[in-house]
Motif scaffolding. Structure first.
Motif: not given
Length: 88
Positions: A18, A21, A25, A79, A82-87
């Protein structure tokens, strides 16, 4: 159930991935503000410390149940991170 060593490795790999990632980014988006990414990294490190502290707790009555709860918490935490990374 996997042994304690494997669970520690899973914690390290999952949270480490994570963090990687977030770094990826930041490299792909050099013009954007990195404070949100730094907050995610800080949260991942704090989570890692908490999980390792829970792993090393010697005063558990049912080790199997304790480690299963840690694994479930790791999945939920990962999870969420990862949601925070994806946002980003």
């Amino acid at each position: 159930m996997a042994n304690k060593r494997d669970l520690k490795k899973d914690i390290n790999y999952v949270l480490g991935d994570i963090i990687e990632e977030v770094y990826a980014w930041e490299l792909e988006n050099p013009g954007k503000d990195n404070k949100a990414g730094e907050a995610i990294i800080d949260e991942a490190i704090a989570s890692f410390d908490g999980f390792i502290e829970r792993m090393n707790d010697k005063k558990v009555e049912n080790a199997s149940k304790h480690f299963k709860a840690i694994r479930e918490d790791l999945e939920k935490t990962a999870k969420g991170l990862l949601d925070k990374v994806n946002s980003l």
